[in-house]
Structure formats: structure tokens, C-alpha cells
Write an enzyme that holds these catalytic residues in place. Structure first.
Site, PDB file in Angstrom:
ATOM      1  N   HIS A 191      -0.716  10.900  -2.655  1.00 28.45           N
ATOM      2  CA  HIS A 191      -1.759  10.297  -1.956  1.00 28.45           C
ATOM      3  C   HIS A 191      -2.734  11.764  -1.599  1.00 28.45           C
ATOM      4  CE1 HIS A 191      -4.643   9.649   1.596  1.00 28.45           C
ATOM      5  NE2 HIS A 191      -4.665   8.288   0.805  1.00 28.45           N
ATOM      6  N   HIS A 244       0.870  -1.229  -0.008  1.00 26.99           N
ATOM      7  CA  HIS A 244       0.161  -0.118  -0.163  1.00 26.99           C
ATOM      8  C   HIS A 244       0.959   1.368   0.193  1.00 26.99           C
ATOM      9  CE1 HIS A 244      -2.720   2.729   2.460  1.00 26.99           C
ATOM     10  NE2 HIS A 244      -3.240   2.627   1.175  1.00 26.99           N
TER      11      HIS A 244
HETATM   12  O1  G3P Z   1      -6.391   0.388  -0.985  1.00 29.77           O
HETATM   13  C1  G3P Z   1      -7.054   1.561  -0.971  1.00 29.77           C
HETATM   14  C2  G3P Z   1      -6.651   2.446  -0.081  1.00 29.77           C
HETATM   15  O2  G3P Z   1      -5.316   2.777  -0.622  1.00 29.77           O
HETATM   16  C3  G3P Z   1      -7.527   3.555   0.154  1.00 29.77           C
HETATM   17  O3  G3P Z   1      -7.357   4.537   1.041  1.00 29.77           O
HETATM   18  O4  G3P Z   1      -6.627   6.624   1.926  1.00 29.77           O
HETATM   19  O5  G3P Z   1      -4.932   4.787   1.373  1.00 29.77           O
HETATM   20  O6  G3P Z   1      -5.874   5.809  -0.471  1.00 29.77           O
HETATM   21  P1  G3P Z   1      -5.980   5.406   0.994  1.00 29.77           P
HETATM   22 CA    CA Z   2      -4.844   4.633  -2.097  1.00 28.81          CA
END
Ligand code: G3P
Ligand code: CA
Length: 240
Positions: A47, A5
């Protein structure tokens, strides 16, 4: 799918080449990243909609040109050893990792142009079979389905309702991606029976990670891919 992630973001600054490289060293075969548009129309991997939290700059990503964004330090906020990491372009990430990992691209920016450019970059790099487009924004998924029906798509949702399932089916989405703490084996069975791949997000702890694995879900994004890969190896071995 053990999906790193924002890269191996527990150990390296999120959404940088350092974090993606480390994920691969840890054995990940999937990485996740987020995309926004710059003021001059480039697709960049970050992000937040501002650069404040993850760089030494400030202001909205959409108000800064690529050349200026590339001067920002996207590593030292996380640790001095990462000083000099840059905000990557999606083009550079796809070029670097093509043939090595499956890339899950989350469209964060809010324009149809970004959806189109993202699909075009995936096509340019010949990664149609090695990429998945995800978003919380149904509009971005609608644009992707209309413009690039050959791409795999997943809808990030908090809760799965009948309306979510119906809309996902009518749009031809491949994946439904619920928040990890909402996942149960019953939910996984229901979504699988409806033809969806089930991929979790928001895995905040190793306990939750193990619960998602036990639910039978197809995958999850996780900041510590090394721990998920090790757990999957152990649970696979114990099954036999
Ligand atoms: O896997 C999806 C996740 O990345 C969504 O949340 O805030 O980390 O983009 P965020
Ligand atoms: Ca994400």
C-alpha cells in the site's frame, strides 16, 4: 461486491497471501490490493510508498530491487504467527487466485509504466474479465483506458462532483468509487442512472458498512469481509 480490502486485513497482515487466503476462506469472491514498482521494474503488492509501516525494512519501495524486497518480513508487524510473510508480486497473486476471485488492483505508484505492466500481467493471466483497475490518479486511468480499453476501470474519489461524472463518462470508466461516508441512496441512483457501477471505499465501521448496503450501492471494500458477507446473507434473507 464484498471486496476484501488489502485482503482480510482486520485479521491478517494487509496485502499478503495470508490476508488474501483468509478472505477466500471467509467466503469473499473479491479482493482488493495496491501496486507499486520496484527499482528494477517489477510490480509489487504493497500500500504505502515506503516499506516502513508493513515490513521490518525501511525506505521507498521504488528504490529497492525485487530480490531485496522479498527478503523483508511483511507479517511480524501484525502478529508473530505471520512472521515470514513476504511482499508478493502482482504476477504471483494473479497466478495464485486466477479463477477463484475477482481482483481489484489499485494503482498507487505514479508511472505510466506501472499502468502498462499491470494491464499486461492481467492479460498474461487471462484475467481480463476477473480484474478491475482502480486509482485515485486520473492519469493512471487515462493510460489504462488508452492501452487496455478491454479492462474494467473505477475512479476512487472523495466527493462526486459534476466534473467527476463528466470526466468519468468521457473516459469510458465503468465505476465511480466514492468515499463511503459520502454515499447516499440519492447519489447511488444518480450515478446508476448515468451508467456507472457504484463502489464505496473507506468503510471504517460496521455501522457505515450497513449504511452503504442500505444505500443500494453495488459494493464496497472492507477490512472485515466476514461481517459484510454475514450481513448481506441476513438482509437478503429478510427481504425474502
Ligand atoms: O478501495 C479503495 C481503497 O483501498 C482506497 O484507499 O488507502 O486503502 O488504498 P486505500
Ligand atoms: Ca487500496
Amino acid at each position: 461486491m464484498a471486496i476484501a480490502h488489502r485482503g482480510a486485513s482486520s485479521y491478517a497482515p494487509e496485502n499478503t497471501m495470508a490476508a488474501f487466503d483468509l478472505a477466500i476462506v471467509m467466503g469473499a469472491r473479491h479482493i482488493e490490493l495496491d501496486v507499486h514498482s520496484t527499482s528494477d521494474g517489477h510490480v509489487v503488492v504493497i500500500h504505502d510508498d515506503t516499506v516502513d509501516r508493513t515490513t521490518d525494512g525501511s525506505g521507498p519501495v521504488a528504490k529497492v530491487a525485487l530480490a531485496a524486497l522479498r527478503t523483508l518480513d511483511a507479517g511480524s508487524w501484525f502478529g508473530h504467527e505471520f512472521t515470514g510473510e513476504r511482499i508478493p508480486t502482482l504476477d504471483a497473486v494473479l497466478g495464485r487466485y486466477r479463477g477463484r476471485v475477482h481482483v481489484h488492483v489499485e494503482i498507487k505508484g505514479q508511472s505510466s509504466q506501472l499502468s502498462h505492466q499491470t494491464a499486461d500481467l492481467i492479460r498474461k493471466h487471462g484475467m481480463v474479465g476477473e480484474a478491475t483497475i482502480t486509482s485515485f490518479q486520473i492519469a493512471r486511468l487515462q493510460e489504462t483506458r488508452a492501452n487496455a480499453p478491454e479492462l474494467t476501470t473505477g475512479w476512487l474519489v472523495a466527493d462526486v462532483t459534476d466534473a467527476v461524472i463528466a470526466q468519468a463518462r468521457s473516459l469510458g470508466l465503468s465505476q465511480i468509487c466514492p468515499r463511503a461516508n459520502r454515499i447516499t441512496s440519492e447519489l447511488v441512483r444518480r450515478l446508476r442512472a448515468a451508467g456507472f457501477v457504484v463502489r464505496a471505499w473507506g468503510v471504517a465501521s460496521e455501522d457505515l458498512m450497513r449504511q452503504v448496503v442500505q444505500s443500494g450501492a453495488d459494493g464496497m471494500t472492507v477490512n472485515f469481509p466476514d461481517k459484510l458477507i454475514a450481513y448481506l446473507a441476513t438482509s437478503t434473507a429478510s427481504r425474502g
